[in-house]
Design a protein around this motif. Sequence first.
Motif, PDB file in Angstrom:
ATOM      1  N   ASP A 155       0.833  -1.201   0.000  1.00 12.09           N
ATOM      2  CA  ASP A 155       0.000   0.000   0.000  1.00 12.09           C
ATOM      3  C   ASP A 155       0.874   1.260   0.000  1.00 12.09           C
ATOM      4  O   ASP A 155       1.385   1.680   1.045  1.00 12.09           O
ATOM      5  CB  ASP A 155      -0.904   0.000   1.239  1.00 12.09           C
ATOM      6  CG  ASP A 155      -1.951   1.101   1.194  1.00 12.09           C
ATOM      7  OD1 ASP A 155      -1.868   1.981   0.305  1.00 12.09           O
ATOM      8  OD2 ASP A 155      -2.859   1.081   2.049  1.00 12.09           O
ATOM      9  N   PRO A 156       1.057   1.894  -1.162  1.00 17.34           N
ATOM     10  CA  PRO A 156       1.890   3.112  -1.225  1.00 17.34           C
ATOM     11  C   PRO A 156       1.374   4.221  -0.325  1.00 17.34           C
ATOM     12  O   PRO A 156       2.147   5.092   0.089  1.00 17.34           O
ATOM     13  CB  PRO A 156       1.825   3.505  -2.704  1.00 17.34           C
ATOM     14  CG  PRO A 156       1.485   2.230  -3.427  1.00 17.34           C
ATOM     15  CD  PRO A 156       0.587   1.474  -2.497  1.00 17.34           C
ATOM     16  N   ARG A 157       0.078   4.214   0.001  1.00 18.83           N
ATOM     17  CA  ARG A 157      -0.464   5.240   0.895  1.00 18.83           C
ATOM     18  C   ARG A 157       0.159   5.128   2.290  1.00 18.83           C
ATOM     19  O   ARG A 157       0.218   6.110   3.026  1.00 18.83           O
ATOM     20  CB  ARG A 157      -1.981   5.100   0.997  1.00 18.83           C
ATOM     21  CG  ARG A 157      -2.731   5.317  -0.325  1.00 18.83           C
ATOM     22  CD  ARG A 157      -4.193   4.993  -0.137  1.00 18.83           C
ATOM     23  NE  ARG A 157      -4.386   3.615   0.313  1.00 18.83           N
ATOM     24  CZ  ARG A 157      -5.549   3.108   0.730  1.00 18.83           C
ATOM     25  NH1 ARG A 157      -6.622   3.893   0.769  1.00 18.83           N
ATOM     26  NH2 ARG A 157      -5.645   1.851   1.103  1.00 18.83           N
ATOM     27  N   GLN A 158       0.617   3.929   2.638  1.00 18.01           N
ATOM     28  CA  GLN A 158       1.280   3.711   3.924  1.00 18.01           C
ATOM     29  C   GLN A 158       2.782   3.958   3.828  1.00 18.01           C
ATOM     30  O   GLN A 158       3.496   3.840   4.826  1.00 18.01           O
ATOM     31  CB  GLN A 158       1.035   2.270   4.398  1.00 18.01           C
ATOM     32  CG  GLN A 158      -0.423   1.917   4.614  1.00 18.01           C
ATOM     33  CD  GLN A 158      -0.946   2.409   5.955  1.00 18.01           C
ATOM     34  OE1 GLN A 158      -0.392   3.321   6.553  1.00 18.01           O
ATOM     35  NE2 GLN A 158      -2.012   1.802   6.438  1.00 18.01           N
TER      36      GLN A 158
ATOM     37  N   THR B 130       6.046  -0.270  -0.637  1.00 19.78           N
ATOM     38  CA  THR B 130       5.729  -0.989  -1.866  1.00 19.78           C
ATOM     39  C   THR B 130       6.572  -2.246  -1.936  1.00 19.78           C
ATOM     40  O   THR B 130       7.686  -2.278  -1.391  1.00 19.78           O
ATOM     41  CB  THR B 130       5.983  -0.120  -3.121  1.00 19.78           C
ATOM     42  OG1 THR B 130       5.666  -0.888  -4.306  1.00 19.78           O
ATOM     43  CG2 THR B 130       7.447   0.303  -3.208  1.00 19.78           C
TER      44      THR B 130
ATOM     45  N   LYS C 153       8.772   7.684  -5.346  1.00 20.10           N
ATOM     46  CA  LYS C 153       7.367   7.780  -4.935  1.00 20.10           C
ATOM     47  C   LYS C 153       7.223   8.066  -3.442  1.00 20.10           C
ATOM     48  O   LYS C 153       6.114   8.094  -2.905  1.00 20.10           O
ATOM     49  CB  LYS C 153       6.638   6.473  -5.267  1.00 20.10           C
ATOM     50  CG  LYS C 153       6.600   6.134  -6.745  1.00 20.10           C
ATOM     51  CD  LYS C 153       5.946   4.778  -6.971  1.00 20.10           C
ATOM     52  CE  LYS C 153       5.958   4.390  -8.450  1.00 20.10           C
ATOM     53  NZ  LYS C 153       5.365   3.026  -8.659  1.00 20.10           N
TER      54      LYS C 153
ATOM     55  N   CYS D  20       8.406   6.078  -1.073  1.00 20.29           N
ATOM     56  CA  CYS D  20       8.102   4.802  -0.437  1.00 20.29           C
ATOM     57  C   CYS D  20       9.369   4.027  -0.083  1.00 20.29           C
ATOM     58  O   CYS D  20      10.439   4.239  -0.665  1.00 20.29           O
ATOM     59  CB  CYS D  20       7.251   3.919  -1.358  1.00 20.29           C
ATOM     60  SG  CYS D  20       5.577   4.512  -1.643  1.00 20.29           S
TER      61      CYS D  20
ATOM     62  N   SER E 292      -0.293   6.342   8.446  1.00 18.06           N
ATOM     63  CA  SER E 292      -1.338   7.359   8.367  1.00 18.06           C
ATOM     64  C   SER E 292      -2.730   6.770   8.237  1.00 18.06           C
ATOM     65  O   SER E 292      -3.715   7.452   8.488  1.00 18.06           O
ATOM     66  CB  SER E 292      -1.070   8.285   7.171  1.00 18.06           C
ATOM     67  OG  SER E 292      -0.984   7.536   5.974  1.00 18.06           O
ATOM     68  N   ILE E 293      -2.839   5.509   7.838  1.00 12.00           N
ATOM     69  CA  ILE E 293      -4.141   4.880   7.612  1.00 12.00           C
ATOM     70  C   ILE E 293      -4.319   3.761   8.630  1.00 12.00           C
ATOM     71  O   ILE E 293      -3.510   2.831   8.675  1.00 12.00           O
ATOM     72  CB  ILE E 293      -4.242   4.317   6.185  1.00 12.00           C
ATOM     73  CG1 ILE E 293      -3.997   5.434   5.166  1.00 12.00           C
ATOM     74  CG2 ILE E 293      -5.598   3.670   5.946  1.00 12.00           C
ATOM     75  CD1 ILE E 293      -3.886   4.937   3.751  1.00 12.00           C
TER      76      ILE E 293
END
Length: 337
Positions: free
Chosen positions: A48-51, A54, A95, A97, A228-229
């Motif tokens: 999850d790149p949002r975290q 990768t 990115k 990551c 963050s998530i």
Amino acid sequence: MDHVGERAREAQTGAMPQEGVRTRVPLLLHIGYHKTASTWLQSNLFDDPRQGFTTETGSPRHALVERLVVPDPLFYDPAEAAAGYRRAIRLAADKGCTLVLSHERLSGYPSSGGRDRQLLAERLAGTFPGAHVLIVIREQKAVIRSMYSQHVTDGGVESITRFLSTPEPALCRKPTFNLGYYCYDRLIALYHRLFGQERVLVLPYELLARDPHAFSASIARHCRGEASIPTSARERVNTARPLIMQAVQRPLNMLFYHNELSPGALLHIPRFHKRFARLTPIFRALSPSIVERRLDARLRRIIAARVGNHYLESNQRTQAFVDHDLAALGYEVEPAA
């Protein structure tokens, strides 16, 4: 401080440090152990790149084993192996990551007593000297119970009693399971020597069930980021098979599945374990719960009798490497009253 050596190490892992800037760790090596929620981590955090993570390397995950585990030590080339991941590390950094190379086989394989775990640790250190490391441990009796089921799923044929007892161990002709594999302090200390204590994070699997967000946040902080998530451990990626199913598979492995854990099968059905796995819903629907409970209780009694207090001193040493109370999480840290 050896600034030249540090720059060389960072360059090999794909990123250069910037003075005064807190940059993300470019590479995290997640080495397992087996049966410690590796699939959950890969699905809920590392992919999850949002975290900030990768696992994208341009190759399937099993390529990690083919590149980093399988090669004969006399043929393994650390520089060549590192070069194969340099572009992926750079793309991840672009990115924002951390690239995660995640595979539990990197900590050895329990059914062989983890005989190559030191070799693999030294190989990883020589290939990715600037990487950070994640090791997830689990209370020993519980992980042996879970790993024995995986052993059968992978093709093993031994009963739990035979799995836990090496036949004719004096000559060590062929590696088999041994209790020493789960003396966690030995492997942790090895990684501290190879990578530096500050680069190695050890988390207990049990923390994931109690506080999955804290579990994930610890990993994020280790890589100089933030979780963050919020994450949840409620959805299990790999669920245990019925024990009756495993009891049926053991003799079938001996008959139809010629593999490293069951050599000499009378016939060989390619990917037999995958084909047999399709019957899981049927066994799950038909297996009587009372029989499952009795089989599980028997397994646990045999494991507990074999383990005894074997891990007491190791767990006491491991506690020094972990920021969580192992006794409160079910590990044997104090002698039984």
